[in-house]
Design an enzyme around this catalytic site. Sequence first.
Site, PDB file in Angstrom:
ATOM      1  N   ASP A  22      11.490   6.813  22.568  1.00  0.00           N
ATOM      2  CA  ASP A  22      10.515   6.935  24.027  1.00  0.00           C
ATOM      3  C   ASP A  22      11.755   7.088  24.756  1.00  0.00           C
ATOM      4  OD1 ASP A  22       8.919   7.220  26.315  1.00  0.00           O
ATOM      5  OD2 ASP A  22       9.675   4.741  26.484  1.00  0.00           O
ATOM      6  N   ASP A  76      15.822   2.117  24.262  1.00  0.00           N
ATOM      7  CA  ASP A  76      15.387   1.653  22.901  1.00  0.00           C
ATOM      8  C   ASP A  76      14.678   2.768  22.232  1.00  0.00           C
ATOM      9  OD1 ASP A  76      12.820   2.476  23.885  1.00  0.00           O
ATOM     10  OD2 ASP A  76      12.760   1.194  25.076  1.00  0.00           O
ATOM     11  N   TYR A  99       4.182  -1.664  29.323  1.00  0.00           N
ATOM     12  CA  TYR A  99       5.449  -0.650  29.569  1.00  0.00           C
ATOM     13  C   TYR A  99       4.339   0.608  30.079  1.00  0.00           C
ATOM     14  CZ  TYR A  99       8.413  -3.087  27.129  1.00  0.00           C
ATOM     15  OH  TYR A  99       9.197  -4.740  27.370  1.00  0.00           O
ATOM     16  N   GLU A 156      18.412   5.098  33.093  1.00  0.00           N
ATOM     17  CA  GLU A 156      17.125   4.738  31.860  1.00  0.00           C
ATOM     18  C   GLU A 156      17.400   6.143  31.782  1.00  0.00           C
ATOM     19  OE1 GLU A 156      14.714   2.889  27.908  1.00  0.00           O
ATOM     20  OE2 GLU A 156      14.940   2.134  30.720  1.00  0.00           O
TER      21      GLU A 156
END
Length: 524
Positions: A103, A106, A254, A497
Site C-alpha cells: 500500500d 509498509d 486505516y 510517506e
Amino acid sequence: MGKEKKSGGWFGWFIVLVILGVVALALGLTLRNKFHHGGGAAPVPGPPGAVTKKYGDALKIALQFFDIQKSGKLVDNEIPWRGDSALQDGKDADLDLSKGMYDAGDHMKFGFPMAYTATVLAWAILEYGDQMNAADQLEPAKDSLKWITDYLVNAHPEPNVLYIQVGDPDVDHKCWDRPEDMSEKRALIQVNASTPGTEVAAETAAAMASASLVFKSTDSTYSSLLLKHAKELFTFANEHRGSYSQNIPQVQTYYNSTGYGDELLWAASWLYHATRDRTYLDFVTGSNGETYANWGSPTWFSWDDKLPGIQVLLSRVSFFDSKVATNSESLKKYRKTAEAVMCGLLPKSPTATLSRTRNGLIWISDWNALQHPIASAFLAVIYSDYMLTSQTQKLHCDSDTFSPADLRKFAMSQANYVLGDNPMKMSYLVGYGDKYSQYVHHRGASIPSDSNTNCSTGWKWLESDEPNPNVATGALVGGPFLNESYVDSRNNSMQTEPSTYNSAVIVGLLSGLVTTSSVVTSFM
C-alpha cells in the site's frame, strides 16, 4: 486665424477618437478576459504531438514506483534493491495472493485502495494510452495494472467471497524490515454474504471492468475473465449490501469508508462502459442515482469518495452519446455536478474553492496533502479534453465562462507545483529534478539491501540520520502543509510517506499533459 481654428478642431476630434479607441480596446479586453480566460485559440485535439520533456520524464519516473511496490515473484525486475517477497501470501486459504502491491511505506495489502489504484490507472490508460505510448510508457503502465488485477482475480475465488486484506496492520507496523525479509504471520480478511463489504467489492468490480477494456484488444481471454469477475462482484456488492467498515471494525483505523453508495454507482458506470448494457446505466440514473449521487454538491475525488470521478465519467456519455443522454435528466444532473466540480477548481471562477495554499495548490488535508490536488487535476485535464473533442467552447460558472484551456492550465499548475514550482523549490516526486525528499517513509528504501535485519532489529534504519540508501524512485510523497512547508524526516509519515493510489493519480495527470490534447475515443 481661421486656418488655425480648423487645425485645432481636427486635432480635438482626433483626440476624442483615440480616447474612444482606448476605451473600446479596454472594454474588449475586459470582456475577453471575462468570457475567454484561457487566452488565444484552444488547441485542436488530435493524435499525440511532440512529447513535453518535463512531463515525459516525470511520467517515466512516476511509473517506477509501481515496480518498487510489487509483491510476489518479480519478473524482469529493474529495481536493484527489490527482490521476491510475500510468496506465501494466501496459502492459509489455498490461494495465491503473492502478487498485488504494498500500500505505502509498509507491507500491507489493503484491497480497497489497491482496487482504486487499479481503476484510476486503467482510466488513465483508456483516456491517454496513445499519449503514454508516445512517451514509451504504455507497456509499463499496463504491466503494473495487470500485476494488480492478477491479484484481484485470485482474491475472488467465489462469486460471493472476496479477500480484501493481506497482513495485520497491528503486527505489520510493529516491524521495520525489508519486504524480502518478512517473517511475521500474514493474516487474511475476507468479505462474504454473511459479512458483506459493499464498497470494497464494488470498487474491485470497477477495477475489473475498467481493466477489461484496457486488455480487450490485446488479450481478449484475459479481458473476458476480468469482465466475468466484475459482473459477479457487482452483483455481490449490490445484493449483499453492508459497509465493510462496520462489519470489519479493524479496517477503520486505516481505510475507513464513509459509505458505499458511491462505489455502487462507480462500479455500475464502469460496467456500462465495458458492456454497453443499459441495465447498468439504468442503475446509475434511476433510484440509486437519486439516493447516492448527491447531485449539485461537489466533493473531492479520492479512494473513499468516487462521486467526482463518476460525474466526469458519466459526462463522457453526455458529451459523446447524445442519443442516450438526450432524454436522461439524471445524466444531465451528473454533468451539471461535474461542471460544478470544475468551476470549484478554477482559481478565477466565482465559485472557486478557498481550500488552496497561497501559491495555488489545492489543499484539503494535513495527511497525504497531494492526493486531492493531483486527483482533481487529473479529472480537470480529462474534462478539458472532453470539451475540446466535442467542440464545447465554454464552461459556465455562475455569470462567468471558462474554456478548456483554463482547465488544462489549472491541471498544469498542480503538476508543476509537484515538480518543483513551489516555495520549497523541491520536487515532491522522488527522483525528479535535483532536489527531492531524501528521507521517504518507506521501509525498503530506508534499509540497505545487503543488511541482515529482521522485524525488530531494523528500527535503527528508521531512526538513522542518514538519507535513505535506496531511492524510492517515482514515489509521490504526502506533500506540504497548508503553509507550504515540508519537513523531510523519515519519522514524519504525514508528509513523507508515499502510496500507490497517489502514484495512480499522478500517472494519470502526467499522461494527460505529456503531449498535446487528446482526441477522446470510445472505450469499446
